[in-house]
Design a protein around this motif. Structure first.
Motif: not given
Length: 272
Positions: A243-268
């Motif tokens: 409410v004070d105007g600040t925010s946390i980084p957005p969250t993207v949920i991908f469908k998959g069995a395991a987390y892939q490190v490459s998903w974090g590449d090119n993430n400005p």
């Protein structure tokens, strides 16, 4: 910020309307002159010159008027617009209904494209004309000419996709209920602004459904949204703002069995 300039065809339609409106006033003035004695009447040429000058003094544009056309219209003749009305597939009342319908559909988030407009017009004309109406419907250029005739009320614009669930939620009843519940919760629990967050979950629209040329109101400001079916089957985006105007980084949920490190590449934006 200035809008898109009118096309040559739109400028021609605008000038024609200005000419017809000025000529209509000249006809009324000439008919009033006929009620006067012969020795004090203004003639056709004089009335044309007077109205040309009046329009020039008011708007800085000179519109030439034909005295022969003025005489024909004063005798009960019709201008080109009126003479062509009986040749059109839709009556003036039906065209007005179609324009109103197109504006209303845009307001609801379901704007019409040229193809969908043609489908509605074909149904209307076929219901009234029956077998006299061609099986292939109106011509391929009919919708473009219709848009020019109604250019003072409607226009073409690039739509922006809006997930259908979000579109259905945006209505006066839902908004009033939400803000009423939120205000009551603030009064009851005395939430602090820095401890109050709002989260929004949205599905990702299918690729290829981003934009479409659609019909919208000439008076509409801002983007024209078009409701589309979003899906949370593979990807979901969650945005959280304080409410004070600040925010946390957005969250993207991908469908998959395991987390892939490459998903974090090119993430400005440091998406989680």
């Amino acid at each position: 910020m200035p809008g898109r300039p009118k096309s040559i065809a739109e400028k021609a339609i605008f000038c024609k309307r200005e000419h017809d409106a000025l000529m209509a006033h000249a006809v009324l003035a000439y008919l009033a002159e006929l009620e006067k004695p012969c020795c004090s009447r203004r003639g056709l040429r004089t009335i044309c010159r007077d109205f040309e000058q009046l329009h020039f003094d008011e708007k800085g544009v000179r519109i030439p008027l034909s005295f022969s056309t003025l005489g024909r219209l004063a005798d009960g003749g019709h201008n080109r617009e009126e003479a062509n009305e009986h040749r059109r597939w839709l009556t003036p009342i039906e065209e007005d209904i179609v324009v109103t319908f197109a504006i209303e559909m845009g307001t609801r988030g379901f704007p019409l494209s040229h193809r969908r407009l043609k489908e509605h017009v074909d149904r209307i004309a076929r219901a009234r004309l029956g077998r006299k109406f061609p099986t292939q419907g109106v011509g391929k250029n009919w919708t473009a000419r219709f848009m020019l005739r109604a250019s003072d009320r409607i226009k073409m614009a690039d739509s922006r996709p809006l997930e259908d669930k979000r579109g259905r939620a945006v209505n006066p009843h839902a908004n009033a209920h939400y803000w009423g519940e939120l205000g009551g919760s603030f009064e009851k629990y005395k939430f602090k602004r820095e401890a109050t967050f709002g989260a929004d979950e949205i599905g990702v629209l299918a690729r290829g459904s981003e934009r479409e040329r659609v019909i919208t109101s000439r008076k509409k400001k801002g983007p024209q949204y078009q409701q589309r079916a979003g899906t949370r089957e593979n990807t979901t985006v969650i945005v959280t703002i304080c409410v004070d105007g600040t925010s946390i980084p957005p969250t993207v949920i991908f469908k998959g069995a395991a987390y892939q490190v490459s998903w974090g590449d090119n993430n400005p934006f440091n998406v989680l």
